[in-house]
Design an enzyme around this catalytic site. Structure first.
Site, PDB file in Angstrom:
ATOM      1  N   HIS A 236     -36.409  83.377   0.336  1.00 15.79           N
ATOM      2  CA  HIS A 236     -35.269  83.355   0.963  1.00 15.79           C
ATOM      3  C   HIS A 236     -35.363  83.593   2.343  1.00 15.79           C
ATOM      4  CE1 HIS A 236     -33.621  83.299  -3.048  1.00 15.79           C
ATOM      5  NE2 HIS A 236     -34.144  84.430  -3.465  1.00 15.79           N
TER       6      HIS A 236
ATOM      7  N   ASP B 297     -39.580  80.811  -9.544  1.00 15.74           N
ATOM      8  CA  ASP B 297     -38.383  82.043  -9.351  1.00 15.74           C
ATOM      9  C   ASP B 297     -37.370  81.526  -9.917  1.00 15.74           C
ATOM     10  OD1 ASP B 297     -38.258  84.846  -7.519  1.00 15.74           O
ATOM     11  OD2 ASP B 297     -36.579  83.813  -7.511  1.00 15.74           O
TER      12      ASP B 297
ATOM     13  N   HIS C  56     -34.261  82.092  -8.434  1.00 16.05           N
ATOM     14  CA  HIS C  56     -33.528  81.911  -7.494  1.00 16.05           C
ATOM     15  C   HIS C  56     -33.998  80.844  -6.758  1.00 16.05           C
ATOM     16  CE1 HIS C  56     -33.164  86.346  -8.244  1.00 16.05           C
ATOM     17  NE2 HIS C  56     -31.991  86.015  -8.138  1.00 16.05           N
TER      18      HIS C  56
ATOM     19  N   ASP D 166     -38.854  86.351 -12.316  1.00 19.15           N
ATOM     20  CA  ASP D 166     -37.495  86.930 -12.897  1.00 19.15           C
ATOM     21  C   ASP D 166     -36.682  85.824 -13.547  1.00 19.15           C
ATOM     22  OD1 ASP D 166     -37.097  85.248 -10.406  1.00 19.15           O
ATOM     23  OD2 ASP D 166     -36.326  86.465  -9.103  1.00 19.15           O
TER      24      ASP D 166
HETATM   25 ZN   LIG Z   1     -35.861  85.765  -7.415  1.00 18.49          ZN
END
Ligand SMILES: [Zn+2]
Length: 308
Positions: free
Chosen positions: A127, A164, A166, A245
């Protein structure tokens, strides 16, 4: 049996954003314990992460970002950069180790000391944008490693495979439009960080999936979209942004993958790496917050990387 490096450092355990925070030191301990419990720890080539240098970090982050983070690094207590992302007195050093692990991994793999490498490090990185720490991330570890492979080892084509839950907005921010880098990703959508779907650049193969997406949907994306594009691109090295995740037991996201899916995608992508990249893979830990499923998933990922 192939050889797989396992790169970590005790400094990465010292970064602590508070007892409530899911991105916690226990994540790395859970991974280490599970590798021992499953008996695969002795088969890995253990290596300590060095500190990344400003020159290495500076390939993807402007000096102002580095100086800003260093200046905010507290002597005592915790300093919040945003509601999710905080620095304690050990964060700066841990972040340098996490980025340094990727550099070391690239060097070990390029020198042929191991076929592939996994970096069990935190804070995570995908991120972190060029100029912005966010989403538990300070430096973009995988991007720093990719930039090192391009700049120092002269590679011309590398792939970043991000599974991931995200979207890896930071990695996209750094490599958007760079023809040397192909990024393939899945992510839950709509979901934090609410990016990746607005006209992605040509080198970004972003595949948003709805909450509840399961093994079948994930494997269809990998088989029908990721693998053909990766084979066409012919990467000389493959990087994983390995977040776990999207596991069904992980409450951070709402996808329904299992460790079998992580083992499968690792094997499938590894086959491409063996066809085009001499098997060269560097995998960086990203998310994964349920300690049990994280540890089992990393072990499955490593078994697939190391033929164990
Ligand atoms: Zn994540």
């Amino acid at each position: 049996m192939t050889s797989t490096a396992f790169i970590t450092h005790r400094d990465c355990h010292l970064h602590d954003m508070g007892s409530y925070h899911p991105e916690a030191p226990g994540r790395l301990a859970a991974i280490g314990d599970q590798l021992i419990a499953q008996g695969i720890d002795p088969y890995l080539v253990h290596h300590e992460a060095p500190l990344a240098t400003f020159e290495q970090l500076g390939r993807v982050h402007p000096a102002a970002h580095l100086q800003n983070l260093k200046r905010k690094s507290p002597e005592h207590g915790i300093v919040h950069l945003d509601p999710d992302t905080a620095m304690c007195p050990h964060t700066w050093q841990a972040a340098l180790r996490a980025a340094g692990a990727g550099i070391e991994a690239v060097d070990m793999v390029m020198r042929g000391e191991v076929e592939n490498a996994f970096c069990s490090v935190r804070p995570p990185g995908h991120h972190a944008e060029r100029e912005t720490a966010m989403g538990f991330c300070f430096f973009n570890n995988v991007a720093v490693a990719v930039a090192h492979a391009l700049a120092v080892h002269g590679l011309e084509r590398v792939a970043v495979v991000d599974f991931d839950v995200h979207h890896g907005n930071g990695t996209e921010d750094i490599f958007r439009g760079d023809p040397r880098v192909l990024m393939t990703s899945i992510f839950q959508h709509p979901f934090f960080p609410y990016s990746g779907t607005e006209k992605p650049a040509e080198n970004m193969l972003n595949v948003p999936l709805p909450a509840g997406a399961d093994s079948e949907q994930f494997r269809a994306v990998v088989s029908e979209l990721w693998l053909p594009r990766l084979r066409e691109f012919r990467p000389q090295m493959v990087f994983f942004s390995a977040g776990f995740d999207a596991h069904q037991e992980d409450e951070m996201g709402n996808m329904r993958l299992t460790e079998k899916d992580f083992a499968w995608v690792t094997s499938e992508v590894r086959r491409v790496a063996r066809e085009t990249a001499g098997g060269r893979i560097v995998s960086m830990l990203e998310g994964g917050y349920s300690l049990s499923s994280l540890a089992r998933s990393v072990t499955a990922h490593l078994r697939a990387l190391a033929d164990l």
